[in-house]
Design a protein around this motif. Structure first.
Motif, PDB file in Angstrom:
ATOM      1  N   SER A   1       0.836  -1.196   0.000  1.00 36.26           N
ATOM      2  CA  SER A   1       0.000   0.000   0.000  1.00 36.26           C
ATOM      3  C   SER A   1       0.869   1.243   0.000  1.00 36.26           C
TER       4      SER A   1
ATOM      5  N   ASN B   1      -3.536   7.189   1.429  1.00 34.55           N
ATOM      6  CA  ASN B   1      -4.577   6.422   0.773  1.00 34.55           C
ATOM      7  C   ASN B   1      -5.961   6.882   1.185  1.00 34.55           C
TER       8      ASN B   1
ATOM      9  N   ARG C   1      -5.890  10.082  -3.198  1.00 32.70           N
ATOM     10  CA  ARG C   1      -5.368   9.828  -4.540  1.00 32.70           C
ATOM     11  C   ARG C   1      -5.930  10.793  -5.588  1.00 32.70           C
TER      12      ARG C   1
ATOM     13  N   GLY D   1      -8.153   2.210   0.153  1.00 37.53           N
ATOM     14  CA  GLY D   1      -7.929   2.405  -1.272  1.00 37.53           C
ATOM     15  C   GLY D   1      -9.242   2.603  -2.006  1.00 37.53           C
TER      16      GLY D   1
END
Length: 305
Positions: free
Chosen positions: A215, A219, A240, A270
């Motif tokens: 990872s 995130n 992101r 994520g």
């Protein structure tokens, strides 16, 4: 020479076919399906739930009836948008888990919003994406689906799970220290096996170098925590994108600590990170690069009647 070339082509085709099958088997083909028929899971729309919702006071960012109180706020920390749901319940049975297609199994997935609607949820976040792994404890709504322990992430033996008990309290445990059946016998109703734990006994248990396997440091994140039994926090952050950088695990732990959580746990993040409330996705999930869209997942954690 010509024959060698033919065999080389055949070998290449067979290798490609085998590699494709392995990938499909691991990530696409559903298997080991078990229909979620445990007695305390209620995904049907009942007269009670219809009446409760009809009498509830609902706004754009809150819900309140005689058993459930939810208030959602948006924070801006670490150049990131974070959505925090403060939840108070009359009984822990209103904190539930939902499975994609109402089914336990590898590669059985739906987006969080669909599972939430099918579960008659009021509020939902994505769960631990148990279907991406074939080990790790899985208990949902009192039913123990998987009791095979997994080795901890990053090569250590400390796989940390979140256990939610029937009386409403939460605890972070290590799989190598206690069997899943023992947890069930002790009154567990939910076990999630992603991790790591963020806060235990009021203390942050990750540091600035902590991260889940494979990872990036910043995130989108999803976390759940307890202030007191029956008083919970669910938090989801964007990430992101140019608008939201995302959080490290340590920053996520600090957010949960700032919400007065004495126990907190990191769920799948994520592209999976999604918060859904009263028919709408609250945050901006980024499942494919910076594209805003939900990722299909195995499961959700939700509040419902």
């Amino acid at each position: 020479m010509h024959l060698k070339k033919i065999w080389a082509v055949i070998y290449a085709v067979m290798l490609a076919a085998f590699s494709t099958f392995v990938l499909l088997d691991a990530f696409v083909i559903p298997k080991d399906r078990i229909k979620a028929d445990e007695p305390i899971q209620s995904q049907e729309i009942t007269d009670e739930s219809i009446e409760a919702k009809a009498e509830a006071v609902i706004t754009e960012n809150s819900y309140k009836d005689d058993k459930i109180s939810i208030t959602i706020s948006e924070l801006r920390e670490y150049d990131t948008s974070i959505y925090v749901a403060d939840i108070q319940l009359a009984d822990a049975s209103y904190l539930r888990a939902g499975l994609a297609d109402g089914t336990f199994g590898r590669n059985v997935t739906e987006v969080t919003s669909q599972i939430a609607q099918d579960s008659n949820a009021i509020l939902a976040i994505n769960g631990d994406f148990y279907g991406f792994r074939n080990k790790g404890y899985v208990m949902r709504n009192g039913y123990l689906y998987r009791e095979t322990a997994q080795q901890g992430r990053q090569g250590n033996s400390r796989q940390e799970d979140l256990v939610i008990y029937e009386d409403g309290h939460m605890d972070v445990i290590e799989e190598n220290e206690v069997a899943a059946q023992t947890l069930k016998d002790s009154g567990a109703s939910q076990i999630f096996s992603f991790g790591p734990g963020l806060i235990k006994n009021g203390n942050i248990t990750v540091d600035e170098n902590s991260e889940v396997e494979q990872s990036m440091q910043s995130n989108p994140r999803t976390a759940i925590g307890m202030i007191t039994p029956l008083h919970y926090i669910m938090a989801v952050s964007d990430g992101r994108t140019e608008a939201s950088e995302g959080l490290t695990l340590y920053q996520l732990a600090q957010i949960m600590k700032g919400q007065d959580c004495v126990t907190a746990y990191n769920l799948d993040g994520g592209g999976s990170s999604t918060m859904w409330f009263n028919g709408e996705v609250v945050n901006k999930p980024t499942s494919y690069g910076s594209k805003i869209s939900e990722r299909a997942v195995s499961d959700i954690v939700y509040i419902g009647r």
